[in-house]
Design a protein around this motif. Structure first.
Motif, short mmCIF file in Angstrom:
data_model
loop_
_atom_site.label_atom_id
_atom_site.label_comp_id
_atom_site.label_asym_id
_atom_site.label_seq_id
_atom_site.Cartn_x
_atom_site.Cartn_y
_atom_site.Cartn_z
N LYS A 1 0.83 -1.21 0.00
CA LYS A 1 0.00 0.00 0.00
C LYS A 1 0.86 1.26 0.00
CE LYS A 1 -4.31 -1.69 2.05
NZ LYS A 1 -4.08 -3.13 1.92
N GLY A 2 0.51 2.16 -0.91
CA GLY A 2 1.22 3.43 -1.01
C GLY A 2 2.44 3.38 -1.91
N ARG A 3 2.90 2.18 -2.26
CA ARG A 3 4.08 2.06 -3.13
C ARG A 3 3.82 1.28 -4.40
NH1 ARG A 3 8.49 -0.62 -1.51
NH2 ARG A 3 7.29 -2.08 -0.24
N PHE A 4 2.94 0.29 -4.32
CA PHE A 4 2.66 -0.55 -5.48
C PHE A 4 1.25 -0.28 -5.99
CE2 PHE A 4 5.63 -4.25 -4.01
CZ PHE A 4 6.69 -3.37 -3.98
N THR A 5 1.11 -0.23 -7.30
CA THR A 5 -0.20 -0.03 -7.90
C THR A 5 -0.45 -1.12 -8.93
OG1 THR A 5 -0.01 2.37 -7.63
CG2 THR A 5 -1.67 1.56 -9.17
N VAL A 6 -1.58 -1.80 -8.79
CA VAL A 6 -1.94 -2.85 -9.74
C VAL A 6 -2.98 -2.29 -10.71
CG1 VAL A 6 -3.75 -3.80 -8.24
CG2 VAL A 6 -2.66 -5.26 -9.98
N ALA A 7 -2.86 -2.69 -11.97
CA ALA A 7 -3.80 -2.24 -13.00
C ALA A 7 -4.04 -3.38 -13.97
CB ALA A 7 -3.25 -1.02 -13.73
N ILE A 8 -5.18 -3.34 -14.63
CA ILE A 8 -5.51 -4.39 -15.59
C ILE A 8 -5.99 -3.75 -16.89
CG2 ILE A 8 -7.93 -4.62 -14.82
CD1 ILE A 8 -7.58 -7.69 -15.19
N ASP A 9 -5.57 -4.35 -17.99
CA ASP A 9 -6.07 -3.97 -19.31
C ASP A 9 -6.84 -5.17 -19.83
OD1 ASP A 9 -6.44 -3.57 -22.07
OD2 ASP A 9 -4.67 -2.31 -22.20
N ASN A 10 -8.15 -5.12 -19.74
CA ASN A 10 -8.96 -6.28 -20.10
C ASN A 10 -8.83 -6.64 -21.58
OD1 ASN A 10 -10.21 -6.85 -17.52
ND2 ASN A 10 -11.41 -4.98 -17.80
N ALA A 11 -8.74 -5.64 -22.42
CA ALA A 11 -8.64 -5.91 -23.85
C ALA A 11 -7.35 -6.66 -24.18
CB ALA A 11 -8.69 -4.60 -24.63
N LYS A 12 -6.29 -6.35 -23.46
CA LYS A 12 -5.01 -7.00 -23.70
C LYS A 12 -4.80 -8.20 -22.78
CE LYS A 12 -2.62 -2.82 -25.25
NZ LYS A 12 -1.47 -1.89 -25.01
N MET A 13 -5.74 -8.44 -21.87
CA MET A 13 -5.63 -9.51 -20.88
C MET A 13 -4.27 -9.42 -20.18
SD MET A 13 -7.55 -12.83 -22.51
CE MET A 13 -6.34 -13.11 -23.79
N THR A 14 -3.95 -8.22 -19.75
CA THR A 14 -2.65 -7.96 -19.15
C THR A 14 -2.82 -7.26 -17.81
OG1 THR A 14 -1.58 -7.80 -21.31
CG2 THR A 14 -0.45 -6.78 -19.46
N VAL A 15 -2.04 -7.70 -16.84
CA VAL A 15 -2.02 -7.06 -15.53
C VAL A 15 -0.64 -6.44 -15.33
CG1 VAL A 15 -1.29 -9.16 -14.30
CG2 VAL A 15 -2.51 -7.35 -13.07
N TYR A 16 -0.64 -5.29 -14.70
CA TYR A 16 0.58 -4.55 -14.45
C TYR A 16 0.78 -4.35 -12.95
CZ TYR A 16 -0.29 -3.33 -19.33
OH TYR A 16 -0.55 -3.39 -20.67
N LEU A 17 2.03 -4.24 -12.55
CA LEU A 17 2.34 -3.89 -11.18
C LEU A 17 3.38 -2.78 -11.23
CD1 LEU A 17 1.75 -4.57 -8.18
CD2 LEU A 17 3.83 -5.98 -8.24
#
Length: 121
Positions: free
Chosen positions: A63-79
């Motif tokens: 928390k406060g340092r890592f951010t998770v995101a998802i691109d559903n069209a690309k079926m990709t998750v980012y950290l």
């Protein structure tokens, strides 16, 4: 369902890194994606997760340092990781919870191969 993770590396304390994990295959839908990590001698621990509609969950250490995101069209998750610390050193594993609909409905979890993150001066 196959997952391919990338983006790890060796960085100095305080630096940033962005991990990516792309799912491939056909005939399935993604429900949740996320990241675990496993440091040397430690158990695999949750880092962050995100559902396809954007609901997130993360460990206190993230928390406060890592951010998770998802691109559903690309079926990709980012950290996206900032202000990295030596204790963040670990192999980071992405995962995806998915549903296959044919010939029957099957729910499963796939894991990526892991990407090494080393934080050291």
């Amino acid at each position: 369902v196959q997952l391919q993770a990338s983006g790890g590396g060796l960085v100095q304390p305080g630096a940033s890194l962005r991990l990516s994990c792309a799912a491939s295959g056909s005939g399935f839908s993604i429900n949740t994606m996320g990241w675990f990590r496993q440091g040397s001698g430690n158990q695999r621990e949750l880092v962050a997760t995100i559902t396809r509609d954007g609901r997130m969950n993360s460990a206190d250490s993230a928390k406060g340092r890592f951010t998770v995101a998802i691109d559903n069209a690309k079926m990709t998750v980012y950290l996206q990781m900032i202000k990295l610390k030596p204790e963040d050193t670990a192999v980071y594993y992405c995962y995806a919870d998915y549903t296959i609909y044919q010939p029957t409905v099957i729910n499963g979890r796939a894991w990526g191969q892991g990407t090494q993150v080393t934080v050291s001066s």
